[in-house]
Design an enzyme around this catalytic site. Structure first.
Site, mmCIF file in Angstrom:
data_model
loop_
_atom_site.group_PDB
_atom_site.id
_atom_site.type_symbol
_atom_site.label_atom_id
_atom_site.label_comp_id
_atom_site.label_asym_id
_atom_site.label_seq_id
_atom_site.Cartn_x
_atom_site.Cartn_y
_atom_site.Cartn_z
ATOM 1 N N CYS A 113 23.855 -4.967 60.188
ATOM 2 C CA CYS A 113 23.094 -4.021 59.373
ATOM 3 C C CYS A 113 21.968 -4.686 58.590
ATOM 4 O O CYS A 113 21.115 -3.990 58.027
ATOM 5 C CB CYS A 113 24.034 -3.299 58.418
ATOM 6 S SG CYS A 113 25.403 -2.454 59.257
ATOM 7 N N HIS A 240 20.836 -0.683 52.142
ATOM 8 C CA HIS A 240 21.383 -0.276 53.429
ATOM 9 C C HIS A 240 22.312 0.897 53.194
ATOM 10 O O HIS A 240 23.186 0.862 52.322
ATOM 11 C CB HIS A 240 22.132 -1.453 54.059
ATOM 12 C CG HIS A 240 23.079 -1.058 55.138
ATOM 13 N ND1 HIS A 240 22.701 -0.247 56.192
ATOM 14 C CD2 HIS A 240 24.402 -1.342 55.327
ATOM 15 C CE1 HIS A 240 23.740 -0.053 56.982
ATOM 16 N NE2 HIS A 240 24.781 -0.703 56.479
ATOM 17 N N ASN A 270 25.974 5.770 58.554
ATOM 18 C CA ASN A 270 25.537 4.373 58.627
ATOM 19 C C ASN A 270 24.878 4.132 59.988
ATOM 20 O O ASN A 270 25.551 4.140 61.010
ATOM 21 C CB ASN A 270 26.752 3.459 58.444
ATOM 22 C CG ASN A 270 26.412 1.976 58.461
ATOM 23 O OD1 ASN A 270 25.331 1.583 58.897
ATOM 24 N ND2 ASN A 270 27.341 1.158 58.017
#
Length: 313
Positions: A113, A240, A270
């Protein structure tokens, strides 16, 4: 030190919306359980679209926003952990589809990520040696194909999507980056499921949560110190988009103003390396990123990697 300027952004989100109620038909969960623990209301899943499809569409929009042509691109980078193939890289497929010049290097970055943040520094390095003025950086994921719907702790979290940015070097746009890695392959990752050749996400949720709420505040502080800025100098913090509870914990721990944190995890879940560039494109579309605006982007991911970057618009 020569900085970088983001001159165009773009995103591509698959059309298929998967609500929490639809997820509950696939695993033992429900809408309330997902919302209260993650803040996620829905996510998007690809229907037959490849990673290269998503990445190319986002890249095209970013290039259009920047007003540049393929022959001006000096490097093409895709951050992803869900490539279509082990080889060739997604970036090489984007390179072909966009008809980029043959002397334009293309490569993928696998930093989970944190990939887009790693990519900012890598792109800057390439631009310092490039004869052409622009870099194309994409975060793109098709995570739906590696979800294990027998594991409700992970399958409810993720979605598909791509975000892209066009960068150029600039002496008037300072850039600061702090990157790191703990070196861990047990807490979070994507490997073959036991007894099969199918790749599946695995995660120790409580440990990842603890790592995130400890690491992100430190990363914000380190990035500010390196940039010689105070929190008051930052207009927006773009974390994030992993989990709303993580971002809320970061806000409480840092005592930073909640209104400065951009949040869209409720719509997309996500999306890993795509989450920060998707957020930046939404912010640009809403007129939030005006000339002189400072954003501090910060993320964490498998590896365990983390990173922070101050970008001035």
């Amino acid at each position: 030190m020569t900085g970088i300027q983001i001159v165009g952004t773009g995103r591509y989100i698959p059309q298929k919306i998967v609500t929490n109620d639809e997820i509950s038909k696939l695993t033992d969960t429900n809408d309330e359980w997902i919302r209260t623990r993650t803040g996620i209301c829905q996510r998007h899943f690809s229907e037959g679209e490849t990673n290269a499809d998503l990445a190319t569409a986002a890249a095209e929009k970013a290039m259009k926003a920047a007003g540049i042509s393929p022959d001006q691109v000096g490097t093409c980078i895709v951050a992803t952990f869900t490539p279509d193939h082990i080889s060739p890289a997604v970036a090489t497929q984007v390179h072909r589809r966009l008809s980029l010049p043959e002397h334009t290097p293309a490569l993928d970055i696998s930093a989970g990520c944190t990939g887009f943040l790693y990519g900012l520094t890598v792109a800057r390095g390439f631009l310092l040696q490039s004869e052409r003025p622009y870099a194309l950086l994409v975060g793109s994921e098709v995570i739906s194909r590696v979800l294990d719907f027998n594991d409700r702790s992970t399958c409810v979290l993720f979605g598909d999507g791509a975000g892209a940015a066009v960068l150029k070097l600039s002496d008037s746009h300072p850039f600061t980056s702090v990157l790191g890695c703990k070196g861990d392959d047990q807490m979070l990752g994507c490997t073959n499921a036991p007894g099969t050749e199918r790749q599946r996400i695995f995660m120790n949720g409580s440990e990842v949560f603890r790592f995130a709420v400890e690491t992100v505040p430190h990363c914000i502080d380190d990035t500010l110190k390196k940039a010689e800025l105070s929190p008051e100098d930052i207009d927006f913090f773009v974390c994030h988009q992993a989990n709303q509870r993580i971002i809320a914990s970061v806000i409480r721990k840092t005592h930073l103003p909640e209104h400065k944190f951009y949040l869209n995890v409720h719509n997309y879940g996500n999306t890993s390396a795509a989450s920060i560039p998707i957020a930046l494109d939404e912010m640009a579309e809403k007129g939030l990123l005006k000339p002189g605006t400072r954003t501090l982007c910060v993320g964490f991911g498998a590896g365990l990697t983390w990173g922070g970057a101050v970008v001035e618009w």
